[in-house]
Design a protein around this motif. Structure first.
Motif, mmCIF file in Angstrom:
data_model
loop_
_atom_site.group_PDB
_atom_site.id
_atom_site.type_symbol
_atom_site.label_atom_id
_atom_site.label_comp_id
_atom_site.label_asym_id
_atom_site.label_seq_id
_atom_site.Cartn_x
_atom_site.Cartn_y
_atom_site.Cartn_z
ATOM 1 N N PHE A 1 -3.380 -10.131 15.214
ATOM 2 C CA PHE A 1 -3.221 -11.288 16.089
ATOM 3 C C PHE A 1 -1.795 -11.818 16.045
ATOM 4 C CE2 PHE A 1 -7.718 -11.170 14.744
ATOM 5 C CZ PHE A 1 -8.243 -10.775 15.963
ATOM 6 N N ALA A 2 -0.855 -10.930 15.745
ATOM 7 C CA ALA A 2 0.572 -11.256 15.729
ATOM 8 C C ALA A 2 1.210 -10.699 16.997
ATOM 9 C CB ALA A 2 1.233 -10.652 14.499
ATOM 10 N N LEU A 3 2.070 -11.461 17.602
ATOM 11 C CA LEU A 3 2.729 -11.078 18.837
ATOM 12 C C LEU A 3 3.470 -9.747 18.691
ATOM 13 C CD1 LEU A 3 3.294 -12.055 21.721
ATOM 14 C CD2 LEU A 3 5.362 -13.134 20.856
ATOM 15 N N GLY A 4 3.258 -8.835 19.631
ATOM 16 C CA GLY A 4 3.975 -7.571 19.658
ATOM 17 C C GLY A 4 3.350 -6.461 18.835
ATOM 18 N N ARG A 5 2.274 -6.737 18.130
ATOM 19 C CA ARG A 5 1.633 -5.708 17.310
ATOM 20 C C ARG A 5 0.386 -5.198 18.024
ATOM 21 N NH1 ARG A 5 3.049 -8.017 11.728
ATOM 22 N NH2 ARG A 5 5.312 -7.953 11.951
ATOM 23 N N ILE A 6 0.198 -3.868 18.005
ATOM 24 C CA ILE A 6 -0.959 -3.302 18.701
ATOM 25 C C ILE A 6 -2.034 -2.790 17.745
ATOM 26 C CG2 ILE A 6 0.330 -2.752 20.796
ATOM 27 C CD1 ILE A 6 0.333 0.207 19.864
ATOM 28 N N ILE A 7 -1.706 -2.641 16.463
ATOM 29 C CA ILE A 7 -2.699 -2.176 15.498
ATOM 30 C C ILE A 7 -2.293 -2.653 14.107
ATOM 31 C CG2 ILE A 7 -1.615 0.074 15.017
ATOM 32 C CD1 ILE A 7 -4.521 1.275 15.155
ATOM 33 N N ASP A 8 -3.301 -2.981 13.316
ATOM 34 C CA ASP A 8 -3.120 -3.292 11.904
ATOM 35 C C ASP A 8 -3.760 -2.160 11.116
ATOM 36 O OD1 ASP A 8 -1.708 -5.555 11.179
ATOM 37 O OD2 ASP A 8 -3.433 -6.891 11.235
ATOM 38 N N LEU A 9 -2.975 -1.463 10.326
ATOM 39 C CA LEU A 9 -3.483 -0.360 9.523
ATOM 40 C C LEU A 9 -3.875 -0.862 8.134
ATOM 41 C CD1 LEU A 9 -0.653 2.195 10.357
ATOM 42 C CD2 LEU A 9 -2.946 2.124 11.353
ATOM 43 N N SER A 10 -4.881 -0.242 7.548
ATOM 44 C CA SER A 10 -5.182 -0.527 6.144
ATOM 45 C C SER A 10 -4.017 -0.008 5.304
ATOM 46 C CB SER A 10 -6.473 0.173 5.729
ATOM 47 O OG SER A 10 -6.290 1.586 5.776
ATOM 48 N N ARG A 11 -3.950 -0.447 4.063
ATOM 49 C CA ARG A 11 -2.905 0.048 3.166
ATOM 50 C C ARG A 11 -2.961 1.573 3.067
ATOM 51 N NH1 ARG A 11 -4.494 -1.489 -1.837
ATOM 52 N NH2 ARG A 11 -5.213 0.626 -2.199
ATOM 53 N N GLY A 12 -4.170 2.129 2.952
ATOM 54 C CA GLY A 12 -4.325 3.581 2.859
ATOM 55 C C GLY A 12 -3.792 4.300 4.078
ATOM 56 N N ALA A 13 -4.051 3.752 5.267
ATOM 57 C CA ALA A 13 -3.548 4.361 6.502
ATOM 58 C C ALA A 13 -2.026 4.257 6.575
ATOM 59 C CB ALA A 13 -4.193 3.714 7.726
ATOM 60 N N ALA A 14 -1.476 3.100 6.173
ATOM 61 C CA ALA A 14 -0.012 2.935 6.185
ATOM 62 C C ALA A 14 0.648 3.917 5.229
ATOM 63 C CB ALA A 14 0.352 1.496 5.819
ATOM 64 N N GLU A 15 0.045 4.136 4.065
ATOM 65 C CA GLU A 15 0.580 5.112 3.117
ATOM 66 C C GLU A 15 0.499 6.522 3.695
ATOM 67 O OE1 GLU A 15 -0.498 2.716 -1.001
ATOM 68 O OE2 GLU A 15 -1.853 4.291 -0.300
ATOM 69 N N GLU A 16 -0.648 6.860 4.284
ATOM 70 C CA GLU A 16 -0.845 8.202 4.855
ATOM 71 C C GLU A 16 0.158 8.475 5.980
ATOM 72 O OE1 GLU A 16 -3.126 11.838 5.008
ATOM 73 O OE2 GLU A 16 -3.098 10.241 3.526
ATOM 74 N N LEU A 17 0.468 7.443 6.768
ATOM 75 C CA LEU A 17 1.412 7.585 7.880
ATOM 76 C C LEU A 17 2.866 7.498 7.404
ATOM 77 C CD1 LEU A 17 1.477 7.990 10.958
ATOM 78 C CD2 LEU A 17 1.462 5.497 11.192
ATOM 79 N N GLY A 18 3.076 7.012 6.198
ATOM 80 C CA GLY A 18 4.426 6.916 5.654
ATOM 81 C C GLY A 18 5.185 5.676 6.076
ATOM 82 N N ILE A 19 4.459 4.578 6.412
ATOM 83 C CA ILE A 19 5.145 3.362 6.864
ATOM 84 C C ILE A 19 4.902 2.168 5.953
ATOM 85 C CG2 ILE A 19 5.094 4.132 9.270
ATOM 86 C CD1 ILE A 19 2.954 1.885 9.714
ATOM 87 N N LYS A 20 4.236 2.348 4.835
ATOM 88 C CA LYS A 20 3.889 1.215 3.971
ATOM 89 C C LYS A 20 5.129 0.439 3.529
ATOM 90 C CE LYS A 20 1.550 -0.231 -0.175
ATOM 91 N NZ LYS A 20 2.290 -0.222 -1.419
ATOM 92 N N ALA A 21 6.163 1.130 3.115
ATOM 93 C CA ALA A 21 7.371 0.454 2.617
ATOM 94 C C ALA A 21 8.055 -0.377 3.700
ATOM 95 C CB ALA A 21 8.351 1.477 2.043
ATOM 96 N N GLN A 22 7.905 0.013 4.958
ATOM 97 C CA GLN A 22 8.544 -0.697 6.060
ATOM 98 C C GLN A 22 7.844 -2.004 6.405
ATOM 99 O OE1 GLN A 22 8.425 3.435 7.994
ATOM 100 N NE2 GLN A 22 9.523 2.161 9.459
ATOM 101 N N GLY A 23 6.553 -2.102 6.167
ATOM 102 C CA GLY A 23 5.805 -3.299 6.542
ATOM 103 C C GLY A 23 5.292 -3.245 7.961
#
Length: 185
Positions: free
Chosen positions: A115-137
């Motif tokens: 529900f933040a402006l400009g964001r289309i999806i919120d990934l779980s921590r596991g998904a962010a790690e799997e995609l390689g974007i966790k460190a970026q936020g």
């Protein structure tokens, strides 16, 4: 006597399931829920089937809500490969591509957000790690609705990543980046 043992065993199983979060909906692909329109902070969201959903935008991730209930009633498990989307049916499967690397993963959408402006999806921590974007936020991504194999669905329902996907080609990645740039204007 045997009847009392069976009843006692059933009662014990029920009490143990309550301790283990028995008030959560089991992880399943049915029923699929679209749900009514809803409003958050003055913005109205209208869930829809959207079989051809394909969008570029920003992804963020969340993970501190461990044990909370997702919008479709399941227990949120931060290490699983799940996500939140404002309008896709629950559950839905999407392919998420990181636009900086071209890396792709399959994710199971089982919650509402972001529900933040400009964001289309919120990934779980596991998904962010799997995609390689966790460190970026947060990161630029493509989110595309897909119908994965039953084997991939089963893996995701059990908290495991789906089979790995090859990164998108450089040509496709360049087109997606251009879409993102034109969207920002």
């Amino acid at each position: 006597m045997r009847k009392h043992v069976i009843i006692g065993a059933a009662a014990l199983a029920l009490s143990l399931s309550a301790c283990a979060g028995g008030n959560f909906r089991p992880v399943a692909d049915a029923p699929v829920r679209i749900g009514p329109a809803y409003a958050i902070r003055g913005t109205t969201y209208v869930p829809a089937a959207a079989p051809t959903y394909d969008a570029v935008g920003y992804a963020s991730w969340y993970g501190s809500e461990s044990g909370s209930r997702t919008a479709n009633g399941e227990e949120f498990r931060p290490g699983w490969i799940t996500a939140a989307h404002t309008t896709l049916p629950l559950p839905t499967y999407v392919e998420v591509t990181a636009l900086d690397t071209g890396r792709r993963i399959i994710v199971r959408v089982n919650d509402r957000g972001p529900f933040a402006l400009g964001r289309i999806i919120d990934l779980s921590r596991g998904a962010a790690e799997e995609l390689g974007i966790k460190a970026q936020g947060h990161a630029a991504v493509r989110v595309r609705r897909i119908e994965p194999s039953e084997q991939d669905r089963k893996r995701l329902r059990n908290g495991k990543p789906a089979a790995g996907l090859a990164p998108v080609s450089q040509r496709e990645l360049q087109k997606l980046r251009e879409q993102m740039t034109s969207k920002a204007r």
